[in-house]
Motif scaffolding. Structure first.
Motif, PDB file in Angstrom:
ATOM      1  N   LEU A  43      93.663 -33.004  39.095  1.00  0.00           N
ATOM      2  CA  LEU A  43      94.983 -33.490  39.314  1.00  0.00           C
ATOM      3  C   LEU A  43      95.945 -32.578  40.066  1.00  0.00           C
ATOM      4  CD1 LEU A  43      97.234 -35.567  39.002  1.00  0.00           C
ATOM      5  CD2 LEU A  43      97.752 -34.366  36.912  1.00  0.00           C
ATOM      6  N   VAL A  44      96.486 -32.897  41.097  1.00  0.00           N
ATOM      7  CA  VAL A  44      97.388 -31.979  41.680  1.00  0.00           C
ATOM      8  C   VAL A  44      98.791 -32.620  41.774  1.00  0.00           C
ATOM      9  CG1 VAL A  44      97.931 -31.230  44.199  1.00  0.00           C
ATOM     10  CG2 VAL A  44      95.655 -31.329  43.456  1.00  0.00           C
ATOM     11  N   ILE A  92      96.758 -37.464  42.282  1.00  0.00           N
ATOM     12  CA  ILE A  92      97.785 -36.783  43.023  1.00  0.00           C
ATOM     13  C   ILE A  92      99.398 -37.341  42.629  1.00  0.00           C
ATOM     14  CG2 ILE A  92      99.281 -36.427  45.120  1.00  0.00           C
ATOM     15  CD1 ILE A  92      96.652 -36.963  46.707  1.00  0.00           C
ATOM     16  N   LEU A  93     100.011 -36.520  41.912  1.00  0.00           N
ATOM     17  CA  LEU A  93     101.395 -36.920  41.465  1.00  0.00           C
ATOM     18  C   LEU A  93     102.388 -36.208  41.938  1.00  0.00           C
ATOM     19  CD1 LEU A  93     103.370 -38.011  39.048  1.00  0.00           C
ATOM     20  CD2 LEU A  93     102.720 -36.082  37.790  1.00  0.00           C
ATOM     21  N   ILE A  94     103.414 -36.754  42.684  1.00  0.00           N
ATOM     22  CA  ILE A  94     104.668 -36.266  43.414  1.00  0.00           C
ATOM     23  C   ILE A  94     105.747 -36.217  42.246  1.00  0.00           C
ATOM     24  CG2 ILE A  94     106.270 -36.793  45.005  1.00  0.00           C
ATOM     25  CD1 ILE A  94     103.697 -35.977  46.204  1.00  0.00           C
ATOM     26  N   GLN A 108      98.692 -43.006  49.186  1.00  0.00           N
ATOM     27  CA  GLN A 108      98.130 -43.302  48.182  1.00  0.00           C
ATOM     28  C   GLN A 108      97.814 -42.335  47.038  1.00  0.00           C
ATOM     29  OE1 GLN A 108      93.877 -44.585  49.101  1.00  0.00           O
ATOM     30  NE2 GLN A 108      94.939 -45.992  51.074  1.00  0.00           N
ATOM     31  N   VAL A 109      99.246 -41.990  46.733  1.00  0.00           N
ATOM     32  CA  VAL A 109      99.362 -41.024  45.636  1.00  0.00           C
ATOM     33  C   VAL A 109      99.263 -41.958  44.272  1.00  0.00           C
ATOM     34  CG1 VAL A 109     100.871 -39.692  46.747  1.00  0.00           C
ATOM     35  CG2 VAL A 109     101.800 -41.262  45.049  1.00  0.00           C
ATOM     36  N   ASN A 110      98.819 -41.272  43.332  1.00  0.00           N
ATOM     37  CA  ASN A 110      98.601 -42.052  42.005  1.00  0.00           C
ATOM     38  C   ASN A 110     100.103 -41.935  41.056  1.00  0.00           C
ATOM     39  OD1 ASN A 110      95.989 -40.364  42.537  1.00  0.00           O
ATOM     40  ND2 ASN A 110      95.497 -42.275  41.487  1.00  0.00           N
ATOM     41  N   GLY A 111     100.978 -41.146  41.367  1.00  0.00           N
ATOM     42  CA  GLY A 111     102.133 -41.270  40.706  1.00  0.00           C
ATOM     43  C   GLY A 111     103.494 -40.516  41.646  1.00  0.00           C
TER      44      GLY A 111
END
Length: 211
Positions: A50-51, A78-80, A97-100
């Motif tokens: 995770l980034v 990826i989480l922003i 297409q981030v995950n959060g």
């Protein structure tokens, strides 16, 4: 152990986030970056599950970094994480297409829940942001809405709808009275049928197609 890259330009904030994340013994911040460019460079050197990216950072923004990371390492989640309640930022994050997408005003429990959902392949958008974002996204996609693939079963369509609502596999299983393993098998079938890569793409597909 989950390996996490944390990118945040403010050292004190970064330290605080690291402490919050590592209250969960399975989560380990194995690298820290202060710019978007450093975050991308780290991905060339190490393997991360995770980034976590702040949006506003020197040299390269978190949004720019998310785009490059998604293009080069499609399996990294990826989480922003940001203080900015901005619809345009959230829309761009979705396109990458981030995950959060989570605001920084939450507590440690909320952060860890979001990280867990992202790692599972879910799509997590902070409630206030989602309330503004989804009507805009749907309006933008209104003219592009098409029929769903006829090979999809009613069960698969139900699971896709739950994914578009940001539900985890456990939540979907509980709501549809299925086992988690069955949900995972259905998701794999959906990905294969639609030639999609991940749950984020399933969520977007569900929003832009109708039965």
């Amino acid at each position: 152990m989950v390996s996490i890259l944390l990118a945040e330009d403010q050292a004190l904030v970064r330290k605080g986030l690291k402490m919050m994340i590592e209250t969960d013994r399975e989560l380990n911040v194995t690298a820290e970056a202060s710019t978007g460019r450093e975050a991308v460079d780290y991905c060339f050197k190490q393997v991360f599950d995770l980034v976590i990216l702040d949006i506003r950072m020197p040299e390269m923004t978190g949004l720019e970094a998310s785009r490059l990371i998604r293009e080069n390492w499609p399996d990294i989640k990826i989480l922003i994480l940001t203080t900015f309640y901005d619809e345009e930022y959230a829309l761009e994050a979705m396109k990458n297409q981030v995950n959060g997408y989570l605001l920084k005003d939450g507590d440690a429990d909320e952060l860890i829940r979001t990280i867990r959902l992202c790692l599972e392949g879910g799509l997590m958008i902070e409630g206030q942001v989602a309330a503004k974002l989804m009507p805009t996204l749907l309006q933008q996609q209104k003219k592009e809405v098409t029929k769903v693939d006829p090979s999809l079963t009613e069960r698969e369509l139900s699971i896709m709808k739950k994914i578009s609502e940001g539900k985890s596999n456990q939540e979907i299983a509980a709501e549809l009275f299925l086992s988690v393993g069955t949900v995972k098998n259905h998701i794999t079938t959906i990905l294969d049928k639609l030639n999609l890569r991940d749950r984020t793409q399933i969520a977007i597909y569900a929003l832009t197609h109708r039965s």
